[in-house]
Structures are given as structure tokens and as C-alpha cells.
Design a protein around this motif. Structure first.
Motif, PDB file in Angstrom:
ATOM      1  N   LYS A  88     168.246  55.848  21.256  1.00  0.00           N
ATOM      2  CA  LYS A  88     168.344  56.917  20.265  1.00  0.00           C
ATOM      3  C   LYS A  88     167.029  57.669  20.215  1.00  0.00           C
ATOM      4  O   LYS A  88     165.950  57.070  20.303  1.00  0.00           O
ATOM      5  N   LEU A  89     167.126  58.983  20.058  1.00  0.00           N
ATOM      6  CA  LEU A  89     165.932  59.822  19.986  1.00  0.00           C
ATOM      7  C   LEU A  89     165.246  59.570  18.648  1.00  0.00           C
ATOM      8  O   LEU A  89     165.803  59.867  17.589  1.00  0.00           O
ATOM      9  N   LYS A  90     164.052  59.009  18.697  1.00  0.00           N
ATOM     10  CA  LYS A  90     163.333  58.642  17.477  1.00  0.00           C
ATOM     11  C   LYS A  90     162.452  59.772  16.976  1.00  0.00           C
ATOM     12  O   LYS A  90     162.392  60.041  15.781  1.00  0.00           O
ATOM     13  N   SER A  91     161.742  60.451  17.883  1.00  0.00           N
ATOM     14  CA  SER A  91     160.858  61.541  17.459  1.00  0.00           C
ATOM     15  C   SER A  91     160.578  62.472  18.628  1.00  0.00           C
ATOM     16  O   SER A  91     160.749  62.101  19.794  1.00  0.00           O
ATOM     17  N   CYS A  92     160.147  63.683  18.280  1.00  0.00           N
ATOM     18  CA  CYS A  92     159.772  64.701  19.271  1.00  0.00           C
ATOM     19  C   CYS A  92     158.376  65.212  18.958  1.00  0.00           C
ATOM     20  O   CYS A  92     157.991  65.319  17.788  1.00  0.00           O
ATOM     21  N   GLY A  96     156.391  65.227  24.336  1.00  0.00           N
ATOM     22  CA  GLY A  96     157.673  64.756  24.853  1.00  0.00           C
ATOM     23  C   GLY A  96     158.503  64.051  23.800  1.00  0.00           C
ATOM     24  O   GLY A  96     158.434  64.391  22.615  1.00  0.00           O
ATOM     25  N   LEU A  97     159.274  63.055  24.221  1.00  0.00           N
ATOM     26  CA  LEU A  97     160.206  62.346  23.346  1.00  0.00           C
ATOM     27  C   LEU A  97     159.817  60.882  23.212  1.00  0.00           C
ATOM     28  O   LEU A  97     159.252  60.300  24.134  1.00  0.00           O
ATOM     29  N   ARG A  98     160.161  60.298  22.063  1.00  0.00           N
ATOM     30  CA  ARG A  98     160.044  58.849  21.880  1.00  0.00           C
ATOM     31  C   ARG A  98     161.446  58.323  21.606  1.00  0.00           C
ATOM     32  O   ARG A  98     162.143  58.815  20.728  1.00  0.00           O
ATOM     33  N   ILE A  99     161.838  57.308  22.383  1.00  0.00           N
ATOM     34  CA  ILE A  99     163.181  56.747  22.320  1.00  0.00           C
ATOM     35  C   ILE A  99     163.119  55.339  21.731  1.00  0.00           C
ATOM     36  O   ILE A  99     162.171  54.587  21.985  1.00  0.00           O
ATOM     37  N   SER A 100     164.152  54.971  20.957  1.00  0.00           N
ATOM     38  CA  SER A 100     164.231  53.636  20.372  1.00  0.00           C
ATOM     39  C   SER A 100     165.477  52.912  20.864  1.00  0.00           C
ATOM     40  O   SER A 100     166.532  53.525  21.029  1.00  0.00           O
ATOM     41  N   ARG A 125     160.786  71.665  15.432  1.00  0.00           N
ATOM     42  CA  ARG A 125     160.052  70.494  15.911  1.00  0.00           C
ATOM     43  C   ARG A 125     160.961  69.607  16.764  1.00  0.00           C
ATOM     44  O   ARG A 125     160.955  68.379  16.655  1.00  0.00           O
ATOM     45  N   LEU A 126     161.723  70.275  17.624  1.00  0.00           N
ATOM     46  CA  LEU A 126     162.637  69.604  18.545  1.00  0.00           C
ATOM     47  C   LEU A 126     162.528  70.256  19.916  1.00  0.00           C
ATOM     48  O   LEU A 126     162.134  71.413  20.037  1.00  0.00           O
ATOM     49  N   MET A 138     167.815  68.761  21.255  1.00  0.00           N
ATOM     50  CA  MET A 138     167.724  67.303  21.306  1.00  0.00           C
ATOM     51  C   MET A 138     167.451  66.826  19.878  1.00  0.00           C
ATOM     52  O   MET A 138     166.308  66.780  19.432  1.00  0.00           O
ATOM     53  N   ASP A 139     168.526  66.511  19.147  1.00  0.00           N
ATOM     54  CA  ASP A 139     168.429  66.162  17.733  1.00  0.00           C
ATOM     55  C   ASP A 139     168.027  64.699  17.547  1.00  0.00           C
ATOM     56  O   ASP A 139     168.446  63.819  18.313  1.00  0.00           O
ATOM     57  N   LEU A 140     167.248  64.448  16.485  1.00  0.00           N
ATOM     58  CA  LEU A 140     166.809  63.088  16.183  1.00  0.00           C
ATOM     59  C   LEU A 140     168.008  62.188  15.894  1.00  0.00           C
ATOM     60  O   LEU A 140     169.015  62.625  15.343  1.00  0.00           O
TER      61      LEU A 140
END
Length: 201
Positions: A88-92, A96-100, A125-126, A138-140
Motif C-alpha cells: 500500500k502506498l504509505k507516503s509521497c 519518490g514513494l514509500r510503500i508499506s 503532494r502526490l 497515485m493516491d495514499l
């Protein structure tokens, strides 16, 4: 994504736990020492698989605890290069992206590894993938499929020596930046990768 690895270690059982069966006592110590910890160059320990051998139980003078030589197997999270995983997309951020994966949050998708062309929307902020004239945000918390590019193991930061007001060196602690002992680096630049909703149907 998960491997089973065998380890042999000296396990120290506290005197208060010597009334327990040896298997229960050493299992408790192994859980405290290894589970939810990263073993360098191996991975994140998720659980104990089994205990295969227990020997010893020696009590040394002036200690009172019993020492066992234990062979045991652990379930370890360590994705292989090229593996496809859904998180799951945790933050942007602009980087880049942080995934959980719920149990592991240190998965990074650097900006150069996003779908091409992608742009960072400062207002939202995406990240946005420009595809066929459409803005694909790319939604959280959205499920996202990525490919593992590398797994990095980091050593703990060393304490920083800073001078206090009197000019004496004083140990003030480690760097303020959060420390991640294991980081998975991935990419989403490919067909079928990225937000799963893009490829639905």
C-alpha cells in the motif's frame, strides 16, 4: 519473499524461567532476541519456525542462569531481486514513494523508478503518471504493485560528538534521522506495475 534459515546460538535462560520446560524457556528468549529484528545480510525475522535441537543447560558460577546451545529455524522476510509484490502506498515526496506491507514499511520507490512520464503535484503532494492524456494519481493507501530492485542493509549510525557550551566534548546521541536497518528499493516502471486500479479489467 520469505525464507527459512537455520541458526545456532547460545541462549541464556534467566533463573526465574528455569522452572519451565527447556523448549518453552529457550523459545521465549529466541522470540525476544530475534523476532521483529533485522539480521544483517539476512532479513527481517517474522517468526520462529521451529527449534530443532537443545543441548547443555550449564549454570556458570556467579551467574545463576542456564546456558543452552540451541539450533532453531526462523521465518525471515527477504524479497528476491525481480520479485513482484503488492503493498500500500504509505507516503509521497519529491524523492519518490514509500510503500508499506503492514509488517514492513521501509520500501522505497525512487522518483527515477516511477512510470514514465510521472510528475510530482505540489498542491496534492502526490505523484501523477501522465498516460494517454490522463492524469493517473497515485493516491495514499492505494494498493500498488512493484518490482524489487535491491535489498540494502545499513549499519547503525555512530554517535555524534558535539561540543557543549564550555567547549568540552559531550556525547549527545545519534543523528536525528530515523534509522532503517533494512531497506527494499523497488520500481514501478513497467506494464502491470504501479497502482493496481490502473490495470483493473
Amino acid at each position: 519473499m520469505f525464507i527459512i534459515t537455520q541458526i545456532e546460538d547460545q541462549i541464556r535462560v534467566q533463573p526465574a524461567d528455569l522452572t519451565k520446560a527447556p523448549l518453552d524457556a529457550v523459545t521465549q528468549v529466541i522470540e525476544q532476541r530475534f523476532v521483529d529484528k533485522v539480521i544483517p545480510n539476512l532479513g527481517l525475522v517474522v517468526s520462529i519456525y521451529d527449534v530443532t535441537n537443545i543441548e547443555g543447560g550449564f549454570v556458570y558460577p556467579n551467574d545463576g542462569a542456564a546456558f543452552f546451545t540451541v539450533q532453531f529455524r526462523l521465518v525471515v522476510f527477504r524479497p528476491f531481486i525481480g520479485e513482484i509484490i503488492v503493498g500500500k502506498l504509505k507516503s509521497c515526496s519529491r524523492e519518490g514513494l514509500r510503500i508499506s506491507l503492514d509488517f514492513f514499511d521501509d520500501i522505497l520507490i525512487p522518483e527515477h523508478a516511477l512510470q514514465d512520464p510521472s510528475f510530482y503535484d505540489e498542491a496534492e503532494r502526490l505523484w501523477v503518471w501522465k498516460f494517454d492524456g490522463n492524469d493517473m494519481y497515485m493516491d495514499l493507501q492505494e494498493p500498488i504493485r512493484f518490482r524489487v530492485h535491491s535489498v540494502k542493509f545499513n549499519s547503525p549510525p555512530t554517535p555524534i560528538q558535539l561540543a557543549n557550551a564550555t567547549g568540552d566534548d559531550k556525547l549527545l546521541g545519534t543523528a536525528a534521522k530515523p534509522f532503517s536497518p533494512m531497506v527494499v528499493v523497488g520500481d514501478i516502471n513497467g506494464d502491470g506495475l504501479g497502482c493496481t486500479s490502473w490495470w483493473a479489467g
